[in-house]
Scaffold this motif. Structure first.
Motif, PDB file in Angstrom:
ATOM      1  N   SER A  37       2.159 -11.004  20.874  1.00  0.00           N
ATOM      2  CA  SER A  37       2.551 -11.946  19.827  1.00  0.00           C
ATOM      3  C   SER A  37       3.921 -11.588  19.278  1.00  0.00           C
ATOM      4  O   SER A  37       4.362 -10.439  19.371  1.00  0.00           O
ATOM      5  N   LYS A  46       6.243 -12.590  15.604  1.00  0.00           N
ATOM      6  CA  LYS A  46       6.145 -13.279  14.322  1.00  0.00           C
ATOM      7  C   LYS A  46       7.313 -12.889  13.426  1.00  0.00           C
ATOM      8  O   LYS A  46       7.936 -11.839  13.614  1.00  0.00           O
ATOM      9  N   LYS A  82       3.595 -19.973  23.473  1.00  0.00           N
ATOM     10  CA  LYS A  82       3.076 -21.032  22.608  1.00  0.00           C
ATOM     11  C   LYS A  82       3.156 -20.571  21.156  1.00  0.00           C
ATOM     12  O   LYS A  82       2.845 -19.416  20.853  1.00  0.00           O
ATOM     13  N   GLU A 138       1.625 -20.810  17.522  1.00  0.00           N
ATOM     14  CA  GLU A 138       0.406 -21.203  16.817  1.00  0.00           C
ATOM     15  C   GLU A 138       0.735 -21.872  15.487  1.00  0.00           C
ATOM     16  O   GLU A 138       0.187 -22.910  15.136  1.00  0.00           O
ATOM     17  N   LYS A 139       1.637 -21.269  14.731  1.00  0.00           N
ATOM     18  CA  LYS A 139       2.116 -21.813  13.459  1.00  0.00           C
ATOM     19  C   LYS A 139       3.637 -21.750  13.453  1.00  0.00           C
ATOM     20  O   LYS A 139       4.232 -20.813  13.989  1.00  0.00           O
ATOM     21  N   HIS A 179       2.489 -16.710  20.601  1.00  0.00           N
ATOM     22  CA  HIS A 179       1.775 -15.854  21.545  1.00  0.00           C
ATOM     23  C   HIS A 179       2.328 -16.104  22.942  1.00  0.00           C
ATOM     24  O   HIS A 179       2.606 -17.246  23.318  1.00  0.00           O
TER      25      HIS A 179
END
Length: 416
Positions: free
Chosen positions: A162, A164, A194, A196-197, A262
């Motif tokens: 991931s 972020k 992809k 996610e948020k 991710h």
């Protein structure tokens, strides 16, 4: 009495000498150098005075093995330009063959920049004109896995993971941050990413807080996949190669929630559809439809008996522009077009820097239509799901001439 005065005068002289000897001397910064300590400070030549013109300086930073370099600009004041074309500072991760972490100019001060190895290089280039006080920067050795508000980014080599923004999900990302993630898969694999948020400061042209994604491991406009901002997650992205570069930048004003994405490695798809010579059953293929279409299409002759009027409404986008970059990959041509005018925008992804607009276009068959760098064209074509322009031999692409302007203006007012 005179003896007492002489003693007092002598004492004052001693105190003055002592204070003077303890006054710290201002460091003198030179053009470039090699820095091998675990931490240090460096600046542009003559800082905080005006830096010299027509100069190129390179600082090479090396910290102990097993650590990474964390670089922070305490001050930056260079000639301002929206594209940093004149005076600028480039920062590279790993001074041998590293990716560029960013180019900076004006007075914008980025957040902490983190290398992917134990080395980094800083390049300062100046022209003959406007100057400023330059920059002051500090660096230190950091642990590769150290994260938080100060550090972000790094090299990602695990099969999945991931990425972020700093502070996610507890609070908004901080202002003035630059993060760079370099994702590396084995040679026979590609990377699927992809989000996610996704929630960054909204702007029609993503000029402020944004995410840039590139194929490969370095900043290269010819390999840029997209530039993203706002609160709509980008569509899932699959790299063309075994490397992907993701850069996040926030300016010094508004912030937002940020993002979490991710990634995972997956096998590289087959490059072409073939038929077995011993059976009439075709081999299974996972080639993207547009590439399969391109391979068949490029065997045909290029069509030239077309008109503006006949192709205007059947095209997703219609622009006039100048070809400024060209890169060949396989049998296709990838070009960057500096836009003169937009007549039909459709879903075409358009980037803007100041008053300059540009777009990315894929020419399926590199020789049809035949384009040359520096020339002006009328371009009509389709777009893919990511907003990139797609041009085939059947699309209308001709040299742009002044006499075409009135026809295009008339067509723009026509309902399709």
């Amino acid at each position: 009495m005179s003896a007492v005065l002489r003693c007092l005068a002598l004492l004052l002289l001693l105190l003055r000498t002592r204070v003077h000897s303890q006054t710290p001397q201002r460091p003198v910064f030179t053009c470039g150098g090699n820095m091998t300590r675990a931490s240090g400070v460096f600046g542009s030549p003559g800082y905080p005075g005006v830096y010299p013109p027509n100069t190129k300086c390179v600082w090479k930073i090396t910290v102990p093995e097993g650590r990474v370099v964390a670089l922070t600009f305490r001050s930056i004041d260079l000639e301002s330009d929206s594209l940093c074309r004149y005076d600028y500072v480039d920062v590279y991760s790993d001074y041998l063959n590293g990716q560029r972490l960013g180019r900076f100019c004006g007075t914008f001060r980025p957040g902490a920049l983190i290398s992917t190895t134990n080395s980094m290089s800083v390049h300062m280039v100046t022209d003959a004109n406007t100057a400023g006080s330059g920059f002051l920067a500090v660096y230190s050795a950091a642990h590769p896995n150290e994260r938080g508000e100060r550090y972000c980014g790094g090299r990602l080599v695990k099969p999945s993971g991931s990425l972020k923004t700093p502070n996610w999900p507890e609070k908004d990302y901080p202002a003035g941050v630059t993060c760079s993630w370099h994702i590396m898969a084995p040679r026979n694999q590609v990377i699927e990413l992809k989000f996610e948020k996704f929630d960054l400061e909204r702007d029609n042209y993503c000029r402020y807080d944004h995410v840039l994604i590139y194929n490969g491991g370095e900043v290269n406009d010819d390999k840029r996949i997209g530039k993203y901002c706002g609160d709509s997650p980008p569509a899932p992205i699959v790299s063309e190669e075994n490397q992907l570069l993701v850069q996040f930048l926030s300016d010094l004003s508004l912030t937002a929630d940020g993002f979490i994405g991710h990634y995972k490695f997956r096998p590289k798809r087959l490059p072409i559809t073939t038929a077995s010579p011993t059976t009439s059953k075709p081999l299974t293929t996972t080639m993207p439809p547009i590439l399969k279409y391109s391979a068949a299409l490029c065997k045909q002759k290029c069509k030239k008996n077309q008109t503006l009027e006949n192709n205007y409404c059947s095209s997703s986008f219609v622009i006039t522009g100048t070809v400024i970059t060209m890169a060949t990959r396989g049998g296709s041509l990838y070009v960057t077009v500096s836009i003169i005018s937009v007549y039909r925008e459709g879903n075409l992804a358009i980037q803007q820097a100041g008053k300059n607009m540009s777009t990315k276009i894929m020419v399926l068959c590199r020789k049809c239509p035949f384009l040359r760098r520096g020339l002006h064209y009328i371009i009509m074509g389709q777009t893919d799901e990511e907003g990139r322009g797609i041009i085939g031999p059947h699309n209308y692409v001709v040299a742009f001439k002044a006499k075409n302007q009135s026809v295009l203006t008339t067509l723009k007012d026509m309902r399709c």
